[in-house]
Design an enzyme around this catalytic site. Sequence first.
Site, PDB file in Angstrom:
ATOM      1  N   GLY A  16       0.817  -1.219   0.000  1.00 52.65           N
ATOM      2  CA  GLY A  16       0.000   0.000   0.000  1.00 52.65           C
ATOM      3  C   GLY A  16       0.848   1.265   0.000  1.00 52.65           C
ATOM      4  N   ARG A  46       9.792 -12.920  -0.964  1.00 52.17           N
ATOM      5  CA  ARG A  46      10.698 -11.997  -0.279  1.00 52.17           C
ATOM      6  C   ARG A  46      10.112 -10.583  -0.391  1.00 52.17           C
ATOM      7  NH1 ARG A  46      13.386 -14.459   2.959  1.00 52.17           N
ATOM      8  NH2 ARG A  46      14.594 -12.570   3.241  1.00 52.17           N
ATOM      9  N   GLY A 102      -1.915   2.637  12.173  1.00 56.95           N
ATOM     10  CA  GLY A 102      -2.239   3.878  11.477  1.00 56.95           C
ATOM     11  C   GLY A 102      -3.558   3.781  10.740  1.00 56.95           C
ATOM     12  N   HIS A 158      -8.679  14.808   0.657  1.00 60.33           N
ATOM     13  CA  HIS A 158      -7.782  13.662   0.422  1.00 60.33           C
ATOM     14  C   HIS A 158      -7.781  13.239  -1.044  1.00 60.33           C
ATOM     15  CE1 HIS A 158      -7.840  13.245   4.810  1.00 60.33           C
ATOM     16  NE2 HIS A 158      -6.765  12.503   4.671  1.00 60.33           N
ATOM     17  N   LYS A 162      -8.962   7.235  -1.435  1.00 64.69           N
ATOM     18  CA  LYS A 162      -9.296   7.020  -0.023  1.00 64.69           C
ATOM     19  C   LYS A 162     -10.686   6.415   0.099  1.00 64.69           C
ATOM     20  CE  LYS A 162      -9.274   9.210   4.524  1.00 64.69           C
ATOM     21  NZ  LYS A 162      -8.590   8.070   5.145  1.00 64.69           N
TER      22      LYS A 162
HETATM   23  N1  LIG Z   1      -2.389   7.331  10.647  1.00 67.36           N
HETATM   24  C1  LIG Z   1      -1.877   7.958   9.595  1.00 67.36           C
HETATM   25  O1  LIG Z   1      -1.032   8.875   9.726  1.00 67.36           O
HETATM   26  C2  LIG Z   1      -2.310   7.550   8.238  1.00 67.36           C
HETATM   27  C3  LIG Z   1      -3.279   6.608   8.104  1.00 67.36           C
HETATM   28  N2  LIG Z   1      -3.675   6.201   6.880  1.00 67.36           N
HETATM   29  C4  LIG Z   1      -4.638   5.092   6.863  1.00 67.36           C
HETATM   30  O2  LIG Z   1      -3.915   3.913   6.573  1.00 67.36           O
HETATM   31  C5  LIG Z   1      -4.743   3.006   5.835  1.00 67.36           C
HETATM   32  C6  LIG Z   1      -4.035   2.601   4.558  1.00 67.36           C
HETATM   33  O3  LIG Z   1      -3.889   3.724   3.731  1.00 67.36           O
HETATM   34  P1  LIG Z   1      -3.144   3.593   2.313  1.00 67.36           P
HETATM   35  O4  LIG Z   1      -1.790   3.028   2.510  1.00 67.36           O
HETATM   36  O5  LIG Z   1      -3.316   4.901   1.648  1.00 67.36           O
HETATM   37  O6  LIG Z   1      -4.084   2.519   1.612  1.00 67.36           O
HETATM   38  P2  LIG Z   1      -3.708   1.498   0.428  1.00 67.36           P
HETATM   39  O7  LIG Z   1      -5.002   1.056  -0.144  1.00 67.36           O
HETATM   40  O8  LIG Z   1      -2.683   2.101  -0.463  1.00 67.36           O
HETATM   41  O9  LIG Z   1      -3.004   0.273   1.203  1.00 67.36           O
HETATM   42  C7  LIG Z   1      -3.670  -0.684   1.956  1.00 67.36           C
HETATM   43  C8  LIG Z   1      -2.978  -2.010   1.691  1.00 67.36           C
HETATM   44  O10 LIG Z   1      -3.496  -2.988   2.591  1.00 67.36           O
HETATM   45  C9  LIG Z   1      -3.530  -4.211   1.883  1.00 67.36           C
HETATM   46  N3  LIG Z   1      -4.409  -5.163   2.557  1.00 67.36           N
HETATM   47  C10 LIG Z   1      -5.755  -5.328   2.435  1.00 67.36           C
HETATM   48  N4  LIG Z   1      -6.165  -6.357   3.207  1.00 67.36           N
HETATM   49  C11 LIG Z   1      -5.054  -6.819   3.825  1.00 67.36           C
HETATM   50  C12 LIG Z   1      -4.820  -7.895   4.751  1.00 67.36           C
HETATM   51  N5  LIG Z   1      -5.822  -8.655   5.181  1.00 67.36           N
HETATM   52  N6  LIG Z   1      -3.548  -8.093   5.189  1.00 67.36           N
HETATM   53  C13 LIG Z   1      -2.549  -7.335   4.755  1.00 67.36           C
HETATM   54  N7  LIG Z   1      -2.701  -6.321   3.860  1.00 67.36           N
HETATM   55  C14 LIG Z   1      -3.936  -6.080   3.420  1.00 67.36           C
HETATM   56  C15 LIG Z   1      -3.990  -3.835   0.480  1.00 67.36           C
HETATM   57  O11 LIG Z   1      -3.630  -4.846  -0.444  1.00 67.36           O
HETATM   58  C16 LIG Z   1      -3.218  -2.544   0.262  1.00 67.36           C
HETATM   59  O12 LIG Z   1      -1.966  -2.809  -0.352  1.00 67.36           O
HETATM   60  C17 LIG Z   1      -6.071   3.730   5.629  1.00 67.36           C
HETATM   61  O13 LIG Z   1      -6.955   3.335   6.656  1.00 67.36           O
HETATM   62  C18 LIG Z   1      -5.706   5.205   5.803  1.00 67.36           C
HETATM   63  O14 LIG Z   1      -6.793   5.967   6.231  1.00 67.36           O
HETATM   64  C19 LIG Z   1      -3.135   6.708   5.737  1.00 67.36           C
HETATM   65  C20 LIG Z   1      -2.193   7.675   5.810  1.00 67.36           C
HETATM   66  C21 LIG Z   1      -1.693   8.180   7.069  1.00 67.36           C
HETATM   67  O1  LIG Z   2      -6.112   7.703   3.780  1.00 66.12           O
HETATM   68  C1  LIG Z   2      -5.265   8.616   3.936  1.00 66.12           C
HETATM   69  O2  LIG Z   2      -4.529   9.002   3.032  1.00 66.12           O
HETATM   70  C2  LIG Z   2      -5.127   9.204   5.283  1.00 66.12           C
HETATM   71  N1  LIG Z   2      -5.814   8.686   6.251  1.00 66.12           N
HETATM   72  C3  LIG Z   2      -5.776   9.078   7.604  1.00 66.12           C
HETATM   73  C4  LIG Z   2      -7.139   9.587   8.031  1.00 66.12           C
HETATM   74  O3  LIG Z   2      -8.148   8.964   7.672  1.00 66.12           O
HETATM   75  O4  LIG Z   2      -7.195  10.590   8.744  1.00 66.12           O
HETATM   76  C5  LIG Z   2      -4.642  10.032   7.908  1.00 66.12           C
HETATM   77  C6  LIG Z   2      -4.325  11.005   6.823  1.00 66.12           C
HETATM   78  O5  LIG Z   2      -5.342  11.949   6.772  1.00 66.12           O
HETATM   79  C7  LIG Z   2      -4.156  10.296   5.496  1.00 66.12           C
END
Ligand SMILES: NC(=O)C1=CN([C@@H]2O[C@H](COP(=O)(O)OP(=O)(O)OC[C@H]3O[C@@H](n4cnc5c(N)ncnc54)[C@H](O)[C@@H]3O)[C@@H](O)[C@H]2O)C=CC1
Ligand SMILES: O=C(O)C1=N[C@H](C(=O)O)C[C@H](O)C1
Length: 269
Positions: A16, A46, A102, A158, A162
Site C-alpha cells: 500500500g 521476499r 495507522g 484527500h 481514499k
Molecule cells: N495514521 C496515519 O497517519 C495515516 C493513516 N492512513 C490510513 O492507513 C490506511 C491505509 O492507507 P493507504 O496506505 O493509503 O491505503 P492502500 O489502499 O494504499 O493500502 C492498503 C494495503 O493494505 C492491503 N491489505 C488489504 N487487506 C489486507 C490484509 N488482510 N492483510 C494485509 N494487507 C492487506 C492492500 O492490499 C493494500 O496494499 C487507511 O486506513 C488510511 O486511512 C493513511 C495515511 C496516514
Molecule cells: O487515507 C489517507 O490518506 C489518510 N488517512 C488518515 C485519516 O483517515 O485521517 C490520515 C491522513 O489523513 C491520510
Amino acid sequence: MTDKKTIRVVVAGPRGRMGSETIRMIAKAEGLDLVAAIDHNHDGERIEDLLGVAGLSGRVYADSDACFSNEEVDVLIDFTNPEAGKQNLQKAIDYGVRPVIGTSGFTNEEVKSYRSQMNDKKLGGIIAPNFAIGAVLVMKFSQMAAKYFPDAEIIELHHDKKKDAPSGTAIKTAELMMKTRESKKQGAPDEKETLPGARGADFDGMRIHSVRLPGLIAHQEVLFGGKGELLTLRHDSMDRASFMTGVYYATKTVMDLDTLVYGLENILD
Ligand SMILES: NC(=O)C1=CN([C@@H]2O[C@H](COP(=O)(O)OP(=O)(O)OC[C@H]3O[C@@H](n4cnc5c(N)ncnc54)[C@H](O)[C@@H]3O)[C@@H](O)[C@H]2O)C=CC1
Ligand SMILES: O=C(O)C1=N[C@H](C(=O)O)C[C@H](O)C1
C-alpha cells in the site's frame, strides 16, 4: 526510552501507499529491523521481490498467526483497512506483539476494549489517526480554539483513492474539540438542504466536509467563526514522508508503554 538495541518490526499492508513508505523508512532507520510483512496475497515471497527494492530483509506471510509464531516480533505496524487492521491488532495482542496502528476506522468503544486486553497483559501500543506532527498540532490547536469559537466546520481533503469518509483525523479532531466546545447545532435553526448532504456530516451539531480529488494527498482545514472574525487552521501533507517521523517515534515509544494510547499527541513531549 528502552536501551534495547534493535526493534524487530512487521509491516501489514506492504504494497500500500503507507505500508511501502513505512518499509522504506524502516530500511534506513537506526534501531529498527524489518523481519516480515503481512499481506493477504504473496505468501512466502521476499519483501524485496514484492516491492522491487533490493536489500530489504524478511518474507511475506499471508497469515498473521504463522507470522507471529514463526518470527520473533516486537512491533506490528498496520496500514491496511479497518477489517484487516482489527484482525491484525487482535492477533498482535494475542501474541504479545506491540501494535502501532495507522489504519483508520477504530471507534472509541473498540479502542477501550483493545486497551483493556492490553492493560491485562501490560502491553504497549498506539492507534494514531494521523502520524504527521503538523496534523497533530492542528488537532491540539483546534481543541484550544473550540472553547472560544464553538461555531466551527472541518473540511478534510484527500486523494480520490481514499475509501473512508470522513477521515480518521477529522473524527479525532472533532472528538478533541468536543471536550472544550459547548454543544450546539450550527447554522440557521430553519436551514434546509435542497441537495441532501450539502451541509456535510453532523458531529454534535458541527459540520464535517470531505473532499476527494486526484492530486491531493492529505489535508485538513478547521474554520472557526466569531463575531466579525474567522480563524483558519490548516495542515497539508504533500508527501507521505510527512507521516514517517511519527511512525518511527511511535515504534520506538511503544516499547516503553504498558497500555494502548489513542492519538500521537498523547506520547509527544
Ligand atoms: N495514521 C496515519 O497517519 C495515516 C493513516 N492512513 C490510513 O492507513 C490506511 C491505509 O492507507 P493507504 O496506505 O493509503 O491505503 P492502500 O489502499 O494504499 O493500502 C492498503 C494495503 O493494505 C492491503 N491489505 C488489504 N487487506 C489486507 C490484509 N488482510 N492483510 C494485509 N494487507 C492487506 C492492500 O492490499 C493494500 O496494499 C487507511 O486506513 C488510511 O486511512 C493513511 C495515511 C496516514
Ligand atoms: O487515507 C489517507 O490518506 C489518510 N488517512 C488518515 C485519516 O483517515 O485521517 C490520515 C491522513 O489523513 C491520510
